[in-house]
Design a protein around this motif. Structure first.
Motif, mmCIF file in Angstrom:
data_model
loop_
_atom_site.group_PDB
_atom_site.id
_atom_site.type_symbol
_atom_site.label_atom_id
_atom_site.label_comp_id
_atom_site.label_asym_id
_atom_site.label_seq_id
_atom_site.Cartn_x
_atom_site.Cartn_y
_atom_site.Cartn_z
ATOM 1 N N VAL A 123 0.868 -1.180 0.000
ATOM 2 C CA VAL A 123 0.000 0.000 0.000
ATOM 3 C C VAL A 123 0.903 1.228 0.000
ATOM 4 C CG1 VAL A 123 -1.761 1.292 1.256
ATOM 5 C CG2 VAL A 123 -1.813 -1.214 1.247
ATOM 6 N N THR A 124 0.751 2.052 -1.025
ATOM 7 C CA THR A 124 1.576 3.251 -1.120
ATOM 8 C C THR A 124 0.789 4.490 -0.713
ATOM 9 O OG1 THR A 124 0.978 3.758 -3.412
ATOM 10 C CG2 THR A 124 2.852 2.241 -3.064
ATOM 11 N N VAL A 125 1.515 5.547 -0.481
ATOM 12 C CA VAL A 125 0.895 6.830 -0.164
ATOM 13 C C VAL A 125 0.028 7.279 -1.342
ATOM 14 C CG1 VAL A 125 1.388 9.270 0.314
ATOM 15 C CG2 VAL A 125 2.685 7.470 1.481
ATOM 16 N N GLU A 126 0.448 6.998 -2.549
ATOM 17 C CA GLU A 126 -0.348 7.365 -3.733
ATOM 18 C C GLU A 126 -1.687 6.636 -3.737
ATOM 19 O OE1 GLU A 126 -1.713 9.240 -7.039
ATOM 20 O OE2 GLU A 126 0.037 9.759 -5.846
ATOM 21 N N HIS A 127 -1.690 5.337 -3.383
ATOM 22 C CA HIS A 127 -2.956 4.588 -3.298
ATOM 23 C C HIS A 127 -3.910 5.277 -2.327
ATOM 24 C CE1 HIS A 127 -0.565 0.885 -4.553
ATOM 25 N NE2 HIS A 127 -1.486 1.005 -5.478
ATOM 26 N N LEU A 128 -3.390 5.640 -1.171
ATOM 27 C CA LEU A 128 -4.238 6.264 -0.158
ATOM 28 C C LEU A 128 -4.667 7.672 -0.552
ATOM 29 C CD1 LEU A 128 -2.558 5.008 3.128
ATOM 30 C CD2 LEU A 128 -4.613 4.137 1.995
#
Length: 145
Positions: A123-128
């Motif tokens: 889970v990346t910061v971009e996903h969130l």
């Protein structure tokens, strides 16, 4: 809460700091994080190389990596320490005879730990940040005249 707030900080910076640094008080206000606690979190994230700060009237914080390259595991470890590196049948168990629970469940807890780490690494910061934009769009009422 440190890890949760740290993740929120990273998502906030990914969302709002595209053009210019974001001041800590703006992040604190948006997410209801106590300012002093936020400063501690930002300091730890800066020390870990996840954010950088810029001084001055237009200063604030920026992510040091593109959001797609920063995982949640990076943030959790920066704020909580190496939580994913403990062994359930550790050295003390090897120095003496391991207990039945250690022998029975040690490998199970290791597998749980590995699965947890894999999820947080994926889970990346971009996903969130994308997820937050979707949530905000759903919560914002659309008025049609």
């Amino acid at each position: 809460m440190r890890a949760t707030y740290g993740i929120m900080v990273a998502v906030d910076l990914a969302t709002y700091a595209r053009e210019a640094p974001i001041q800590a008080r703006a992040i604190a206000r948006r997410h209801g994080i106590p300012a002093r606690f936020l400063e501690q979190i930002l300091h730890a994230m800066k020390k870990a190389g996840l954010v950088e700060s810029q001084r001055g009237a237009q200063g604030g914080y920026l992510l040091t990596h593109v959001p797609a390259a920063m995982s949640i595991a990076d943030i959790v470890e920066a704020l909580e320490g190496p939580v994913f590196h403990r062994s359930f049948v550790g050295q003390r168990a090897r120095d003496r005879q391991a207990t039945k629970p250690e022998l029975l469940l040690g490998d199970v807890w290791e597998q749980v730990q590995q699965a947890e780490r894999k999820v947080l690494e994926n889970v990346t910061v971009e996903h969130l940040a994308m997820r937050l934009r979707t949530i905000d769009a759903q919560r914002s009422p659309m008025y049609h005249i």
